[in-house]
Design a protein around this motif. Structure first.
Motif, PDB file in Angstrom:
ATOM      1  N   TYR A   1       0.814  -1.231   0.000  1.00 13.14           N
ATOM      2  CA  TYR A   1       0.000   0.000   0.000  1.00 13.14           C
ATOM      3  C   TYR A   1       0.843   1.275   0.000  1.00 13.14           C
ATOM      4  O   TYR A   1       0.471   2.262  -0.599  1.00 13.14           O
ATOM      5  CB  TYR A   1      -1.002   0.070   1.162  1.00 13.14           C
ATOM      6  CG  TYR A   1      -1.649  -1.239   1.500  1.00 13.14           C
ATOM      7  CD1 TYR A   1      -2.183  -2.050   0.494  1.00 13.14           C
ATOM      8  CD2 TYR A   1      -1.727  -1.674   2.807  1.00 13.14           C
ATOM      9  CE1 TYR A   1      -2.772  -3.250   0.787  1.00 13.14           C
ATOM     10  CE2 TYR A   1      -2.318  -2.893   3.111  1.00 13.14           C
ATOM     11  CZ  TYR A   1      -2.827  -3.672   2.101  1.00 13.14           C
ATOM     12  OH  TYR A   1      -3.401  -4.862   2.412  1.00 13.14           O
ATOM     13  N   ALA A   2       1.976   1.255   0.740  1.00 15.62           N
ATOM     14  CA  ALA A   2       2.866   2.420   0.793  1.00 15.62           C
ATOM     15  C   ALA A   2       2.139   3.708   1.202  1.00 15.62           C
ATOM     16  O   ALA A   2       2.389   4.771   0.648  1.00 15.62           O
ATOM     17  CB  ALA A   2       3.587   2.600  -0.554  1.00 15.62           C
ATOM     18  N   LEU A   3       1.250   3.609   2.184  1.00 15.83           N
ATOM     19  CA  LEU A   3       0.603   4.812   2.721  1.00 15.83           C
ATOM     20  C   LEU A   3       1.560   5.506   3.688  1.00 15.83           C
ATOM     21  O   LEU A   3       2.433   4.866   4.272  1.00 15.83           O
ATOM     22  CB  LEU A   3      -0.692   4.443   3.463  1.00 15.83           C
ATOM     23  CG  LEU A   3      -1.751   3.742   2.615  1.00 15.83           C
ATOM     24  CD1 LEU A   3      -2.965   3.394   3.467  1.00 15.83           C
ATOM     25  CD2 LEU A   3      -2.154   4.586   1.419  1.00 15.83           C
ATOM     26  N   PHE A   4       1.380   6.818   3.861  1.00 19.97           N
ATOM     27  CA  PHE A   4       2.190   7.553   4.828  1.00 19.97           C
ATOM     28  C   PHE A   4       1.558   7.365   6.201  1.00 19.97           C
ATOM     29  O   PHE A   4       0.434   7.807   6.437  1.00 19.97           O
ATOM     30  CB  PHE A   4       2.252   9.032   4.474  1.00 19.97           C
ATOM     31  CG  PHE A   4       2.755   9.294   3.085  1.00 19.97           C
ATOM     32  CD1 PHE A   4       4.076   9.005   2.736  1.00 19.97           C
ATOM     33  CD2 PHE A   4       1.917   9.825   2.117  1.00 19.97           C
ATOM     34  CE1 PHE A   4       4.542   9.238   1.455  1.00 19.97           C
ATOM     35  CE2 PHE A   4       2.383  10.061   0.833  1.00 19.97           C
ATOM     36  CZ  PHE A   4       3.687   9.769   0.500  1.00 19.97           C
ATOM     37  N   PRO A   5       2.273   6.728   7.155  1.00 16.93           N
ATOM     38  CA  PRO A   5       1.655   6.372   8.443  1.00 16.93           C
ATOM     39  C   PRO A   5       1.257   7.593   9.272  1.00 16.93           C
ATOM     40  O   PRO A   5       0.323   7.530  10.067  1.00 16.93           O
ATOM     41  CB  PRO A   5       2.738   5.556   9.155  1.00 16.93           C
ATOM     42  CG  PRO A   5       4.006   5.809   8.431  1.00 16.93           C
ATOM     43  CD  PRO A   5       3.658   6.244   7.047  1.00 16.93           C
ATOM     44  N   HIS A   6       1.955   8.718   9.087  1.00 18.84           N
ATOM     45  CA  HIS A   6       1.701   9.900   9.919  1.00 18.84           C
ATOM     46  C   HIS A   6       0.666  10.833   9.289  1.00 18.84           C
ATOM     47  O   HIS A   6       0.404  11.900   9.820  1.00 18.84           O
ATOM     48  CB  HIS A   6       3.012  10.651  10.148  1.00 18.84           C
ATOM     49  CG  HIS A   6       3.652  11.104   8.871  1.00 18.84           C
ATOM     50  ND1 HIS A   6       4.166  10.215   7.952  1.00 18.84           N
ATOM     51  CD2 HIS A   6       3.810  12.336   8.347  1.00 18.84           C
ATOM     52  CE1 HIS A   6       4.635  10.895   6.930  1.00 18.84           C
ATOM     53  NE2 HIS A   6       4.427  12.175   7.121  1.00 18.84           N
ATOM     54  N   LEU A   7       0.121  10.464   8.138  1.00 24.39           N
ATOM     55  CA  LEU A   7      -0.896  11.302   7.503  1.00 24.39           C
ATOM     56  C   LEU A   7      -2.243  10.600   7.544  1.00 24.39           C
ATOM     57  O   LEU A   7      -2.314   9.376   7.389  1.00 24.39           O
ATOM     58  CB  LEU A   7      -0.532  11.567   6.034  1.00 24.39           C
ATOM     59  CG  LEU A   7       0.737  12.371   5.749  1.00 24.39           C
ATOM     60  CD1 LEU A   7       0.898  12.571   4.241  1.00 24.39           C
ATOM     61  CD2 LEU A   7       0.719  13.717   6.473  1.00 24.39           C
ATOM     62  N   ASN A   8      -3.305  11.384   7.745  1.00 26.76           N
ATOM     63  CA  ASN A   8      -4.631  10.774   7.734  1.00 26.76           C
ATOM     64  C   ASN A   8      -5.049  10.448   6.290  1.00 26.76           C
ATOM     65  O   ASN A   8      -4.322  10.738   5.334  1.00 26.76           O
ATOM     66  CB  ASN A   8      -5.651  11.636   8.481  1.00 26.76           C
ATOM     67  CG  ASN A   8      -5.927  12.957   7.776  1.00 26.76           C
ATOM     68  OD1 ASN A   8      -5.747  13.089   6.569  1.00 26.76           O
ATOM     69  ND2 ASN A   8      -6.357  13.959   8.537  1.00 26.76           N
ATOM     70  N   VAL A   9      -6.206   9.824   6.179  1.00 28.48           N
ATOM     71  CA  VAL A   9      -6.662   9.338   4.877  1.00 28.48           C
ATOM     72  C   VAL A   9      -6.765  10.487   3.865  1.00 28.48           C
ATOM     73  O   VAL A   9      -6.284  10.392   2.737  1.00 28.48           O
ATOM     74  CB  VAL A   9      -8.019   8.610   5.034  1.00 28.48           C
ATOM     75  CG1 VAL A   9      -8.699   8.393   3.693  1.00 28.48           C
ATOM     76  CG2 VAL A   9      -7.810   7.275   5.752  1.00 28.48           C
ATOM     77  N   PHE A  10      -7.344  11.599   4.314  1.00 31.93           N
ATOM     78  CA  PHE A  10      -7.486  12.739   3.394  1.00 31.93           C
ATOM     79  C   PHE A  10      -6.123  13.177   2.866  1.00 31.93           C
ATOM     80  O   PHE A  10      -5.932  13.352   1.662  1.00 31.93           O
ATOM     81  CB  PHE A  10      -8.179  13.920   4.098  1.00 31.93           C
ATOM     82  CG  PHE A  10      -8.473  15.066   3.171  1.00 31.93           C
ATOM     83  CD1 PHE A  10      -9.720  15.219   2.588  1.00 31.93           C
ATOM     84  CD2 PHE A  10      -7.472  15.992   2.852  1.00 31.93           C
ATOM     85  CE1 PHE A  10      -9.976  16.275   1.709  1.00 31.93           C
ATOM     86  CE2 PHE A  10      -7.727  17.041   1.970  1.00 31.93           C
ATOM     87  CZ  PHE A  10      -8.970  17.179   1.404  1.00 31.93           C
ATOM     88  N   ASP A  11      -5.161  13.335   3.781  1.00 30.25           N
ATOM     89  CA  ASP A  11      -3.848  13.839   3.364  1.00 30.25           C
ATOM     90  C   ASP A  11      -3.049  12.803   2.593  1.00 30.25           C
ATOM     91  O   ASP A  11      -2.244  13.154   1.720  1.00 30.25           O
ATOM     92  CB  ASP A  11      -3.063  14.328   4.584  1.00 30.25           C
ATOM     93  CG  ASP A  11      -3.665  15.605   5.164  1.00 30.25           C
ATOM     94  OD1 ASP A  11      -4.278  16.368   4.392  1.00 30.25           O
ATOM     95  OD2 ASP A  11      -3.545  15.829   6.377  1.00 30.25           O
TER      96      ASP A  11
END
Ligand code: ADP
Ligand code: ADP
Length: 226
Positions: free
Chosen positions: A90-100
């Motif tokens: 997925y490579a999501l940014f862990p410190h950013l919420n879904v919107f960001d």
């Protein structure tokens, strides 16, 4: 019209003797979903990396939406190719919420409405303030897909996006991802080693082996399915 065209593209990694991809030619029609199907090591990820511009091909050419992005004389960098990618982790940014996470790097005036639009597309309205660790695997996968689609990419590349999902979720997400890509009108290449994934999601299946295309056709042509 073809949104993705590879003409006799090859890639040999430094320090290896055998090409990972050999003289590969592939055309993907606008709006269609093609699966690169084959065992680990057959060159699927390398093909995606060449299209995305993370690797440079030797010889041949690559065109996206009718424009050459890579050949002997041309090199368009990854960020200018209009490619959206979804990775298996997925490579999501862990410190950013879904919107960001979805809006990251998207600087257009319609940022807010575009993020809300893709959130709705992936059925995650109301989740915009959550953080990745507050989401299930399937929800994280939807966020990754929403992020890839937010910038209205020319093509979407998905590298084994289901491999971290459990079996039930995988079945659901096959249907969901297909619906989402079709609703977005995306041209997509999906990579998998799982025949069931390929059957569920593809308009066209391209079977790879040892860096070459062994077979290409509709699911019906390849497997007499459905
Ligand atoms: P797949 O996605 O089908 O598993 P890959 O495209 O990752 O296959 O790999 C194709 C071949 O290239 C494999 O033999 C793999 O070991 C090799 N390979 C992939 N990436 C590299 C790299 N960065 N350096 C050297 N060899 C690599
Ligand atoms: P996948 O199976 O999803 O392609 P891999 O575990 O094969 O993932 O590869 C993960 C990363 O390691 C990729 O960036 C790939 O290019 C690189 N890689 C794969 N095989 C090799 C290899 N033989 N030598 C060096 N790097 C490799």
């Amino acid at each position: 019209m073809y949104d993705i065209q590879l003409k006799t593209v090859s890639k040999t990694y430094l320090g290896t003797n055998e090409p990972a991809v050999k003289n590969l030619s592939l055309n993907v029609e606008k709006g269609s979903i093609i699966t690169l199907l084959g065992p680990s090591g057959c060159g699927k990820s390398t093909t995606l990396r060449l299209i995305a511009g993370f690797e440079r091909a030797e010889g041949g050419s690559i065109s996206l939406a009718g424009k050459i992005v890579s050949d002997e004389n041309t090199w368009v960098p990854p960020e200018k190719r209009g490619v959206g990618m979804v990775f298996q982790d997925y490579a999501l940014f862990p410190h950013l919420n879904v919107f960001d996470n979805i809006g990251f790097g998207y600087k257009e005036k319609d940022r807010k409405s575009r993020v809300m639009e893709v959130l709705e597309l992936v059925n995650l309205k109301g989740f915009e303030k959550r953080y990745p660790y507050e989401l299930s695997g399937g929800q994280q996968q939807r966020v990754a897909l929403a992020r890839a689609l937010a910038r209205r990419p020319v093509v979407v590349l998905l590298d084994e996006p289901f491999s971290n999902l459990d079996a039930d979720l995988r079945v659901t997400m096959r249907v969901e991802v297909k619906r989402i890509l079709k609703e977005a009108g995306a041209t997509a290449i999906f990579v998998s080693h799982d025949q069931k994934d390929a059957l569920a999601i593809s308009d066209v299946i391209a079977v790879m082996k040892d860096g070459v295309l062994e077979q290409i056709g509709t699911p019906r042509e390849i497997y007499r399915y459905p």
